[in-house]
Motif scaffolding. Structure first.
Motif, short mmCIF file in Angstrom:
data_model
loop_
_atom_site.label_atom_id
_atom_site.label_comp_id
_atom_site.label_asym_id
_atom_site.label_seq_id
_atom_site.Cartn_x
_atom_site.Cartn_y
_atom_site.Cartn_z
N PHE A 101 0.83 -1.20 0.00
CA PHE A 101 0.00 0.00 0.00
C PHE A 101 0.86 1.25 0.00
N VAL A 102 0.22 2.35 -0.35
CA VAL A 102 0.80 3.69 -0.21
C VAL A 102 -0.21 4.52 0.57
N ALA A 103 0.25 5.07 1.69
CA ALA A 103 -0.58 5.96 2.49
C ALA A 103 0.04 7.35 2.42
N ARG A 104 -0.77 8.34 2.09
CA ARG A 104 -0.30 9.72 1.97
C ARG A 104 -0.71 10.51 3.22
N SER A 105 0.19 11.39 3.64
CA SER A 105 -0.10 12.22 4.81
C SER A 105 0.56 13.59 4.64
N ARG A 106 0.20 14.49 5.54
CA ARG A 106 0.79 15.82 5.57
C ARG A 106 1.09 16.16 7.03
N LEU A 107 2.29 16.71 7.22
CA LEU A 107 2.70 17.13 8.56
C LEU A 107 3.45 18.45 8.42
N ALA A 108 3.00 19.45 9.14
CA ALA A 108 3.63 20.78 9.13
C ALA A 108 3.78 21.30 7.70
N GLY A 109 2.75 21.08 6.88
CA GLY A 109 2.75 21.60 5.52
C GLY A 109 3.54 20.77 4.52
N ARG A 110 4.15 19.67 4.95
CA ARG A 110 4.95 18.84 4.04
C ARG A 110 4.24 17.52 3.78
N ALA A 111 4.22 17.14 2.52
CA ALA A 111 3.58 15.88 2.11
C ALA A 111 4.54 14.71 2.35
N HIS A 112 3.97 13.59 2.74
CA HIS A 112 4.74 12.36 2.98
C HIS A 112 4.00 11.18 2.36
N ARG A 113 4.78 10.17 1.97
CA ARG A 113 4.23 8.91 1.46
C ARG A 113 4.82 7.77 2.27
N LEU A 114 3.96 6.86 2.70
CA LEU A 114 4.41 5.64 3.35
C LEU A 114 4.08 4.50 2.39
N HIS A 115 5.11 3.91 1.79
CA HIS A 115 4.94 2.81 0.83
C HIS A 115 5.49 1.58 1.52
N GLU A 116 4.61 0.60 1.78
CA GLU A 116 5.02 -0.56 2.57
C GLU A 116 4.42 -1.83 2.00
N ARG A 117 5.15 -2.92 2.16
CA ARG A 117 4.62 -4.26 1.93
C ARG A 117 4.48 -4.88 3.32
N SER A 118 3.26 -5.03 3.76
CA SER A 118 2.98 -5.52 5.11
C SER A 118 2.70 -7.02 5.08
N ARG A 119 3.10 -7.68 6.16
CA ARG A 119 2.84 -9.11 6.31
C ARG A 119 1.80 -9.32 7.40
N PHE A 120 0.91 -10.26 7.14
CA PHE A 120 -0.19 -10.57 8.04
C PHE A 120 -0.25 -12.07 8.30
N ALA A 121 -0.74 -12.44 9.47
CA ALA A 121 -0.93 -13.84 9.82
C ALA A 121 -2.33 -14.02 10.39
N GLN A 122 -2.92 -15.16 10.08
CA GLN A 122 -4.24 -15.48 10.62
C GLN A 122 -4.07 -16.54 11.70
N GLU A 123 -4.66 -16.27 12.85
CA GLU A 123 -4.64 -17.21 13.97
C GLU A 123 -6.02 -17.26 14.59
N GLN A 124 -6.53 -18.47 14.74
CA GLN A 124 -7.85 -18.69 15.35
C GLN A 124 -8.92 -17.81 14.70
N GLY A 125 -8.88 -17.73 13.36
CA GLY A 125 -9.90 -17.01 12.62
C GLY A 125 -9.75 -15.51 12.56
#
Length: 135
Positions: A101-125
């Motif tokens: 995913f890419v999440a866009r944000s702004r802090l103190a007037g500056r734009a930022h992008r968080l580009h991440e490949r996240s890992r997930f696990a399923q446990e007990q549903g």
């Protein structure tokens, strides 16, 4: 969606390309984690983004895998989340998945992008965020 129903921060659209209301999207998971867990890693990722937007630390901690969960979640004062783009969601094993995913944000007037490949696990549903790599 009526004007009294806010759109979900995750940006999910319905079949007619209209924003899905928060209560019908991520809100059902954030408000009812014990009874209504996210059904897949992609939905969990979206709901965690919405939890960051809403600064819902209890939900973030509850959906973080115990092996990597921090003791607390701190929010950056003044950070405004601007949008989420889910680029890829794939199952990597029986009870494992990745979401890019890419999440866009702004802090103190500056734009930022968080580009991440996240890992997930399923446990007990239930799906949990494990960790991720910045891209």
């Amino acid at each position: 969606m009526s004007s009294t129903e806010p759109a979900c921060p995750c940006g999910r659209l319905d079949a007619k390309r209209r924003p899905v209301p928060f209560a019908q999207c991520c809100g059902r998971y954030l408000g009812h984690f014990d009874a209504t867990p996210a059904p897949d890693a992609g939905s969990l990722m979206r709901s965690r983004y919405s939890a960051f937007v809403r600064e819902d630390a209890p939900y973030l901690l509850a959906t973080w895998h115990p092996s990597t969960r921090p003791p607390q979640v701190d929010f950056e004062p003044g950070l405004k989340w601007l949008g989420l783009e889910v680029r890829m969601h794939r199952v990597t094993g029986g009870q494992r998945a990745e979401v890019e995913f890419v999440a866009r944000s702004r802090l103190a007037g500056r734009a930022h992008r968080l580009h991440e490949r996240s890992r997930f696990a399923q446990e007990q549903g239930r799906w949990f965020y494990v960790d991720g790599d910045l891209l």
